[in-house]
Design a protein around this motif. Structure first.
Motif, PDB file in Angstrom:
ATOM      1  N   SER A  37      37.688   4.232  36.767  1.00 47.38           N
ATOM      2  CA  SER A  37      37.527   4.847  38.082  1.00 47.38           C
ATOM      3  C   SER A  37      37.963   6.313  38.060  1.00 47.38           C
ATOM      4  O   SER A  37      37.257   7.193  38.559  1.00 47.38           O
ATOM      5  CB  SER A  37      38.321   4.066  39.131  1.00 47.38           C
ATOM      6  OG  SER A  37      38.049   4.559  40.420  1.00 47.38           O
ATOM      7  N   LEU A  38      39.118   6.571  37.480  1.00 46.68           N
ATOM      8  CA  LEU A  38      39.637   7.942  37.447  1.00 46.68           C
ATOM      9  C   LEU A  38      38.767   8.887  36.617  1.00 46.68           C
ATOM     10  O   LEU A  38      38.729  10.086  36.883  1.00 46.68           O
ATOM     11  CB  LEU A  38      41.073   7.948  36.922  1.00 46.68           C
ATOM     12  CG  LEU A  38      42.109   7.326  37.868  1.00 46.68           C
ATOM     13  CD1 LEU A  38      43.432   7.088  37.135  1.00 46.68           C
ATOM     14  CD2 LEU A  38      42.301   8.173  39.107  1.00 46.68           C
ATOM     15  N   SER A  40      35.487   8.738  36.431  1.00 49.58           N
ATOM     16  CA  SER A  40      34.104   8.632  36.893  1.00 49.58           C
ATOM     17  C   SER A  40      33.559   9.917  37.515  1.00 49.58           C
ATOM     18  O   SER A  40      32.520   9.905  38.164  1.00 49.58           O
ATOM     19  CB  SER A  40      33.981   7.480  37.896  1.00 49.58           C
ATOM     20  OG  SER A  40      34.748   7.765  39.054  1.00 49.58           O
ATOM     21  N   THR A  52      29.282  10.803  32.776  1.00 46.01           N
ATOM     22  CA  THR A  52      30.681  10.887  33.184  1.00 46.01           C
ATOM     23  C   THR A  52      31.559  10.542  31.977  1.00 46.01           C
ATOM     24  O   THR A  52      31.084   9.889  31.036  1.00 46.01           O
ATOM     25  CB  THR A  52      31.005   9.886  34.307  1.00 46.01           C
ATOM     26  OG1 THR A  52      30.843   8.556  33.796  1.00 46.01           O
ATOM     27  CG2 THR A  52      30.109  10.084  35.527  1.00 46.01           C
ATOM     28  N   THR A  54      33.644   8.291  32.012  1.00 48.73           N
ATOM     29  CA  THR A  54      33.647   6.826  32.032  1.00 48.73           C
ATOM     30  C   THR A  54      32.483   6.270  31.219  1.00 48.73           C
ATOM     31  O   THR A  54      32.667   5.341  30.430  1.00 48.73           O
ATOM     32  CB  THR A  54      33.573   6.302  33.482  1.00 48.73           C
ATOM     33  OG1 THR A  54      34.757   6.683  34.168  1.00 48.73           O
ATOM     34  CG2 THR A  54      33.425   4.800  33.521  1.00 48.73           C
ATOM     35  N   ALA A  91      35.364   4.195  43.029  1.00 50.32           N
ATOM     36  CA  ALA A  91      35.126   5.641  42.977  1.00 50.32           C
ATOM     37  C   ALA A  91      34.209   6.119  44.097  1.00 50.32           C
ATOM     38  O   ALA A  91      34.238   7.298  44.459  1.00 50.32           O
ATOM     39  CB  ALA A  91      34.548   6.032  41.620  1.00 50.32           C
ATOM     40  N   TRP A  98      40.029   6.192  47.063  1.00 50.49           N
ATOM     41  CA  TRP A  98      39.727   6.114  45.635  1.00 50.49           C
ATOM     42  C   TRP A  98      40.934   6.502  44.785  1.00 50.49           C
ATOM     43  O   TRP A  98      41.373   5.739  43.924  1.00 50.49           O
ATOM     44  CB  TRP A  98      38.541   7.028  45.301  1.00 50.49           C
ATOM     45  CG  TRP A  98      38.416   7.372  43.848  1.00 50.49           C
ATOM     46  CD1 TRP A  98      38.206   6.505  42.813  1.00 50.49           C
ATOM     47  CD2 TRP A  98      38.558   8.669  43.257  1.00 50.49           C
ATOM     48  NE1 TRP A  98      38.186   7.195  41.611  1.00 50.49           N
ATOM     49  CE2 TRP A  98      38.393   8.519  41.862  1.00 50.49           C
ATOM     50  CE3 TRP A  98      38.789   9.941  43.773  1.00 50.49           C
ATOM     51  CZ2 TRP A  98      38.453   9.598  40.985  1.00 50.49           C
ATOM     52  CZ3 TRP A  98      38.846  11.016  42.896  1.00 50.49           C
ATOM     53  CH2 TRP A  98      38.688  10.828  41.518  1.00 50.49           C
ATOM     54  N   ALA A 102      43.116   3.857  42.636  1.00 43.24           N
ATOM     55  CA  ALA A 102      43.020   3.926  41.173  1.00 43.24           C
ATOM     56  C   ALA A 102      44.390   4.201  40.548  1.00 43.24           C
ATOM     57  O   ALA A 102      44.764   3.568  39.553  1.00 43.24           O
ATOM     58  CB  ALA A 102      42.008   4.990  40.759  1.00 43.24           C
TER      59      ALA A 102
END
Length: 166
Positions: A37-38, A40, A52, A54, A91, A98, A102
């Motif tokens: 998530s962080l 993304s 990304t 991610t 996200a 978000w 996260a």
């Protein structure tokens, strides 16, 4: 590159206490979701695909797992894909939701890890080998497969090196 047995045995040396392994069953997925998530944040788009960090991490780890073992690679694809879906949903929430969610998942996941290692009486595996950060998710999937009676030969090979869990 190390084999599946070598990676899992090395990681298992730090994870023989069942309480430690139990904390990892929850802690590791929380950390994976948080990191996905962080990371993304879009770098750039190539047509319909947005690149990304991610996506790069997801792809690199999938290749790593498939290179080690096809069956575990498929299961890890399902595990990582599920974590990715949750992370992307998270996200897509408003910025404060978000980011706070996260970060909270990340902190809770690591607190669980360190509680487990308190029971174990050993430091986390990644302290001695950074690759342990990628082996951790695979380890919990392997441990679950052993609990289901699968991959007994692999389990025996790991236990010969790291010992049985207690």
């Amino acid at each position: 590159m190390k084999t599946l047995t070598q990676h899992l045995s090395q990681y298992a040396l730090y994870h023989r206490d069942e309480r430690n392994i139990l904390t990892h069953y929850l802690g590791i997925p929380l950390i994976v979701i948080a990191i996905f998530s962080l990371l993304s944040i879009p770098l750039f788009s190539l047509g319909a695909i947005t690149l990304t960090p991610t996506l790069l991490l997801f792809t690199a780890t999938a290749l790593f797992y498939f290179r080690l073992d096809l069956r575990f690679g498929l299961v890890m694809l399902l595990f990582s894909g599920s974590c990715l879906a949750i992370a992307l949903w998270l996200a897509a929430q408003p910025l404060t939701v978000w980011l706070s969610s996260a970060i909270s998942l990340f902190v809770i996941g690591w607190v669980l890890q360190f509680i487990g290692h308190y029971f174990e009486g050993k430091k986390p595996a990644f302290v001695d080998d950074i690759v342990g950060l990628f082996v951790g998710p695979l380890f919990i999937i392997a441990e679950l497969s052993f609990k289901l009676g699968l991959r007994k030969t692999l389990q025996q090979d790991i236990e010969q090196i790291a010992g049985k869990t207690h």
